[in-house]
Enzyme design. Structure first.
Site, PDB file in Angstrom:
ATOM      1  N   SER A 160      36.770  38.328  30.993  1.00  0.00           N
ATOM      2  CA  SER A 160      37.381  37.881  32.246  1.00  0.00           C
ATOM      3  C   SER A 160      36.298  37.415  33.223  1.00  0.00           C
ATOM      4  O   SER A 160      35.595  36.446  32.951  1.00  0.00           O
ATOM      5  CB  SER A 160      38.251  38.995  32.835  1.00  0.00           C
ATOM      6  N   LEU A 161      36.122  38.104  34.350  1.00  0.00           N
ATOM      7  CA  LEU A 161      35.077  37.724  35.300  1.00  0.00           C
ATOM      8  C   LEU A 161      33.716  37.614  34.615  1.00  0.00           C
ATOM      9  O   LEU A 161      32.899  36.754  34.957  1.00  0.00           O
ATOM     10  CB  LEU A 161      35.000  38.754  36.427  1.00  0.00           C
ATOM     11  N   HIS A 209      45.718  37.193  34.766  1.00  0.00           N
ATOM     12  CA  HIS A 209      45.883  36.612  33.423  1.00  0.00           C
ATOM     13  C   HIS A 209      47.358  36.587  33.008  1.00  0.00           C
ATOM     14  O   HIS A 209      47.719  36.946  31.881  1.00  0.00           O
ATOM     15  CB  HIS A 209      45.051  37.386  32.388  1.00  0.00           C
ATOM     16  N   ARG A 246      37.410  32.445  43.429  1.00  0.00           N
ATOM     17  CA  ARG A 246      38.328  33.026  42.434  1.00  0.00           C
ATOM     18  C   ARG A 246      38.860  34.365  42.918  1.00  0.00           C
ATOM     19  O   ARG A 246      40.061  34.637  42.856  1.00  0.00           O
ATOM     20  CB  ARG A 246      37.592  33.185  41.106  1.00  0.00           C
ATOM     21  N   GLN A 294      41.985  30.285  32.253  1.00  0.00           N
ATOM     22  CA  GLN A 294      41.684  31.717  32.146  1.00  0.00           C
ATOM     23  C   GLN A 294      42.457  32.550  33.161  1.00  0.00           C
ATOM     24  O   GLN A 294      42.778  33.713  32.918  1.00  0.00           O
ATOM     25  CB  GLN A 294      40.175  31.935  32.318  1.00  0.00           C
ATOM     26  N   GLN A 334      35.956  42.829  35.801  1.00  0.00           N
ATOM     27  CA  GLN A 334      36.547  43.731  36.791  1.00  0.00           C
ATOM     28  C   GLN A 334      36.995  45.021  36.131  1.00  0.00           C
ATOM     29  O   GLN A 334      37.614  45.014  35.061  1.00  0.00           O
ATOM     30  CB  GLN A 334      37.717  43.030  37.470  1.00  0.00           C
TER      31      GLN A 334
END
Length: 291
Positions: free
Chosen positions: A87-88, A191, A112, A239, A9
Site C-alpha cells: 500500500s503506502l 482500497h 494521498r 491502487q 499504514q
C-alpha cells in the site's frame, strides 16, 4: 536475488524515526517545512494519537521509511533486484527505484493521505484462515452485501473493507460462524469502492508530476507484477480503489526460481507474510533472511 520490502499504514508507532532523524537533519527539516508541522515531535510524542490519523500517518511513514532507505544505502547494503511495498509502502519502493525524488514522493503521499482521510467512510478488518472466495460466499449466504476485499495478504489472511454498517453485519456473520477477524485501526475503507470519490482528484494531481522509469524492478500492488513502461500514474490511482495483491506479488517473486535474500525496511510484518505464503504454498524457491 535480493528483494527489499517497505511496510505501509499500520507499521507506525510512537518513537519511530528517533534513530534516523538526527542523522539526516537537512532532510528532516525539509519534511517538516513541506508538511507544515513538526514531524519529529509528532513521531516522538504521538500526542492525542496523531499518528493514527491518515493525513499524518502516511507522510510520517514515508519519511521514516525513506530515511532508513538512505541509511541502508550509506552503509552500502546489497543492491536490490526487486522492490515491493505494501500500500503506502509502494511509494517508498518507487523512491528506492529512482522513479521520483524525496520531495516528489512526500508531496504525493501528503496529498494521498489528505484525500483518503477526507472520505472518512467505513473501516477495514483482517479475516484469518478463510480464503477470499469462501469468505465472500459466507457473507453472501448470510445476506451481507457491500463488502470489498481490500488486501490479499497471505493465503491465510485477507482484509475486507466496507461502510460501518456493512462491517458490523460482516462481523456478526463471522462471529456466528467461528471465523476469526480483527478490526484494523484505520480511518476509512481504503482500497475499496469507497475511495472512488477521491480517485479522480488524485489522478489529476499525479499529472502535475513527471516520473522516471524504475531503475530497479518494482512489483505493483494492483497487478502483482512488475510495473509496465509509463504505468506509474495509472497504477497509483488504481491502487486507491483496488485490493493490494501482496500474496500474488510474493508468489511472482518466488516463481522466478532463484534463491531470494530479502530485507524489510522498518519492520518484520511483511517478512512474516512472505514466510506464511512460502509455507502454505509449498514454494520451491529457497529464501534467506537479509542483512
Amino acid at each position: 536475488m535480493f528483494a527489499i520490502f517497505f511496510p505501509g499504514q499500520g507499521a507506525q508507532f510512537r518513537g519511530m524515526g528517533a534513530d534516523v532523524f538526527g542523522r539526516y537533519p537537512g532532510m528532516t527539516r525539509f519534511a517538516c517545512d513541506l508538511l507544515g508541522y513538526d514531524l519529529v515531535s509528532r513521531c516522538r510524542d504521538n500526542q492525542d494519537d496523531v499518528l493514527s490519523r491518515t493525513e499524518c500517518t502516511q507522510p510520517a511513514l514515508f519519511t521514516v521509511n525513506a530515511l532508513h532507505t538512505f541509511e541502508r544505502e550509506h552503509r552500502e547494503g546489497p543492491p536490490a533486484d526487486y522492490c515491493l511495498g505494501h500500500s503506502l509502502g509502494e511509494y517508498n519502493a518507487l523512491l528506492a527505484a529512482g522513479v521520483f525524488d524525496f520531495e516528489t514522493g512526500l508531496r504525493l503521499v501528503k496529498k494521498r493521505g489528505e484525500l483518503m482521510a477526507a472520505t472518512s467512510v467505513g473501516g477495514m478488518s483482517a479475516v484469518m484462515n478463510t480464503p477470499a472466495p469462501r469468505l465472500l460466499d459466507v457473507l453472501r449466504e448470510d445476506g451481507v452485501e457491500g463488502v470489498d476485499v481490500a488486501a490479499y495478504n497471505t493465503d491465510a489472511q485477507v482484509v475486507i473493507a466496507g461502510s460501518d454498517s456493512v462491517l458490523r453485519a460482516a462481523h456478526a456473520s463471522l462471529k456466528a460462524r467461528g471465523i476469526r477477524f480483527a478490526p484494523l485501526r484505520v480511518g476509512a475503507a481504503f482500497h475499496s469502492r469507497h475511495m472512488e470519490p477521491v480517485r479522480s482528484e488524485f489522478e489529476s494531481f499525479l499529472k502535475e508530476f513527471t516520473f522516471a522509469e524504475p531503475r530497479t524492478t518494482v512489483i505493483s500492488n494492483v497487478t502483482g507484477r512488475p510495473y509496465g513502461r509509463g504505468a506509474i500514474p495509472e497504477m497509483l490511482s488504481r491502487q486507491l480503489v483496488e485490493p493490494v495483491q501482496w500474496a500474488d506479488s510474493i508468489r511472482y517473486l518466488l516463481s522466478l526460481g532463484n534463491e531470494i535474500e530479502y530485507e524489510e525496511i522498518g519492520g518484520k510484518s511483511l517478512l512474516r507474510m512472505m514466510k506464511s505464503i512460502v509455507k502454505t504454498g509449498n514454494q520451491d524457491a529457497p529464501i534467506k533472511s537479509g542483512v
